[in-house]
Design an enzyme around this catalytic site. Structure first.
Site, PDB file in Angstrom:
ATOM      1  N   LYS A   9      42.576  44.558  32.704  1.00 19.46           N
ATOM      2  CA  LYS A   9      41.603  43.753  31.959  1.00 19.46           C
ATOM      3  C   LYS A   9      41.310  44.330  30.567  1.00 19.46           C
ATOM      4  O   LYS A   9      41.614  45.501  30.286  1.00 19.46           O
ATOM      5  CB  LYS A   9      40.308  43.673  32.773  1.00 19.46           C
ATOM      6  CG  LYS A   9      40.464  42.932  34.101  1.00 19.46           C
ATOM      7  CD  LYS A   9      39.109  42.798  34.789  1.00 19.46           C
ATOM      8  CE  LYS A   9      39.219  42.039  36.097  1.00 19.46           C
ATOM      9  NZ  LYS A   9      37.899  41.811  36.705  1.00 19.46           N
ATOM     10  N   ASN A 112      35.375  46.019  35.027  1.00 19.51           N
ATOM     11  CA  ASN A 112      35.855  46.817  36.160  1.00 19.51           C
ATOM     12  C   ASN A 112      37.368  47.025  36.121  1.00 19.51           C
ATOM     13  O   ASN A 112      38.004  47.270  37.142  1.00 19.51           O
ATOM     14  CB  ASN A 112      35.387  46.201  37.483  1.00 19.51           C
ATOM     15  CG  ASN A 112      35.861  44.772  37.650  1.00 19.51           C
ATOM     16  OD1 ASN A 112      36.650  44.275  36.858  1.00 19.51           O
ATOM     17  ND2 ASN A 112      35.402  44.113  38.700  1.00 19.51           N
ATOM     18  N   HIS A 115      42.082  43.403  37.972  1.00 15.51           N
ATOM     19  CA  HIS A 115      42.032  42.350  38.993  1.00 15.51           C
ATOM     20  C   HIS A 115      43.153  42.606  39.987  1.00 15.51           C
ATOM     21  O   HIS A 115      44.260  42.991  39.585  1.00 15.51           O
ATOM     22  CB  HIS A 115      42.250  40.967  38.353  1.00 15.51           C
ATOM     23  CG  HIS A 115      42.579  39.905  39.365  1.00 15.51           C
ATOM     24  ND1 HIS A 115      41.601  39.250  40.077  1.00 15.51           N
ATOM     25  CD2 HIS A 115      43.777  39.438  39.828  1.00 15.51           C
ATOM     26  CE1 HIS A 115      42.194  38.400  40.924  1.00 15.51           C
ATOM     27  NE2 HIS A 115      43.499  38.496  40.798  1.00 15.51           N
TER      28      HIS A 115
HETATM   29  P1  ADP Z   1      37.021  40.937  42.531  1.00 15.48           P
HETATM   30  O1  ADP Z   1      37.619  41.030  41.127  1.00 15.48           O
HETATM   31  O2  ADP Z   1      36.544  42.294  43.000  1.00 15.48           O
HETATM   32  O3  ADP Z   1      37.910  40.250  43.528  1.00 15.48           O
HETATM   33  P2  ADP Z   1      35.377  38.503  42.233  1.00 15.48           P
HETATM   34  O4  ADP Z   1      36.577  37.658  42.496  1.00 15.48           O
HETATM   35  O5  ADP Z   1      34.121  38.225  43.017  1.00 15.48           O
HETATM   36  O6  ADP Z   1      35.667  40.069  42.403  1.00 15.48           O
HETATM   37  O7  ADP Z   1      34.957  38.373  40.691  1.00 15.48           O
HETATM   38  C1  ADP Z   1      35.929  38.275  39.698  1.00 15.48           C
HETATM   39  C2  ADP Z   1      35.505  39.101  38.488  1.00 15.48           C
HETATM   40  O8  ADP Z   1      34.346  38.518  37.891  1.00 15.48           O
HETATM   41  C3  ADP Z   1      35.073  40.534  38.828  1.00 15.48           C
HETATM   42  O9  ADP Z   1      36.181  41.418  38.941  1.00 15.48           O
HETATM   43  C4  ADP Z   1      34.185  40.875  37.652  1.00 15.48           C
HETATM   44  O10 ADP Z   1      34.942  41.221  36.493  1.00 15.48           O
HETATM   45  C5  ADP Z   1      33.499  39.537  37.394  1.00 15.48           C
HETATM   46  N1  ADP Z   1      32.206  39.417  38.109  1.00 15.48           N
HETATM   47  C6  ADP Z   1      32.016  39.173  39.429  1.00 15.48           C
HETATM   48  N2  ADP Z   1      30.693  39.114  39.739  1.00 15.48           N
HETATM   49  C7  ADP Z   1      30.041  39.318  38.558  1.00 15.48           C
HETATM   50  C8  ADP Z   1      28.658  39.377  38.191  1.00 15.48           C
HETATM   51  N3  ADP Z   1      27.685  39.198  39.092  1.00 15.48           N
HETATM   52  N4  ADP Z   1      28.356  39.615  36.892  1.00 15.48           N
HETATM   53  C9  ADP Z   1      29.334  39.784  35.965  1.00 15.48           C
HETATM   54  N5  ADP Z   1      30.636  39.741  36.241  1.00 15.48           N
HETATM   55  C10 ADP Z   1      31.009  39.514  37.516  1.00 15.48           C
END
Ligand code: ADP
Length: 153
Positions: A9, A112, A115
């Protein structure tokens, strides 16, 4: 062998951590089946994050994810989806376990670093979303399989 879709990212790109993130997967034995840099546009982001489209933070994610190009990777290995998810750690970097990519390097829920597809079904759809068949490369299984051989009964 299983394939999964990884995106490095914009926070990782901006912080100069793309190589470090890729290295974590390589060190675990995942092989690079496909790799390219992409500037994500609205249509692709809407499709990729369709499960979050009605969340209030969706516009923020879309803005963040298009701030720089991302590196898309198709990684291959035994149980690649599960292995990559556990290497990444949980979504919120501040809660992710030390030793994981997000736990060691990430700074927030949004920023984070990485992905990773969350199931084999999602992985198949996401790999096809980001890569044409001719952009993916296969390794000779004979060169790789022996590394997993101690698992076989
Ligand atoms: P993951 O990437 O761990 O599978 P999700 O699919 O739930 O998680 O979310 C996609 C991406 O959206 C996350 O990796 C993060 O970058 C962003 N994200 C998720 N929840 C939030 C939130 N509450 N606030 C800000 N960004 C978020």
């Amino acid at each position: 062998m299983e394939r999964t879709l990884i995106l490095i990212k914009p926070d990782a790109i901006s912080r100069g951590l793309a190589g470090t993130v890729l290295g974590r997967f390589e060190q675990k034995g995942l092989k690079i089946a496909g790799m390219k840099m992409i500037q994500l546009g609205d249509a692709l982001l809407r499709e990729h994050y369709s499960h979050l489209a009605d969340k209030p933070f969706f516009p923020t994610i879309a803005e963040f994810m298009s701030r720089t190009p991302v590196i898309a990777l198709c990684l291959e290995g035994k149980e690649a989806v599960e292995v990559c998810r556990s290497l990444c750690g949980v979504t919120n970097s501040r809660k992710a376990a030390p030793g994981t990519i997000r736990g060691d390097l990430g700074m927030s829920m949004q920023c984070n670093l990485v992905h990773a597809s969350d199931s084999p079904e999602t992985a198949a759809a996401e790999v096809a979303r980001f890569f044409k068949p001719e952009e993916l490369f296969a390794y000779d299984p004979a060169l790789i399989n022996y590394l997993y051989a101690s698992d076989e009964r």
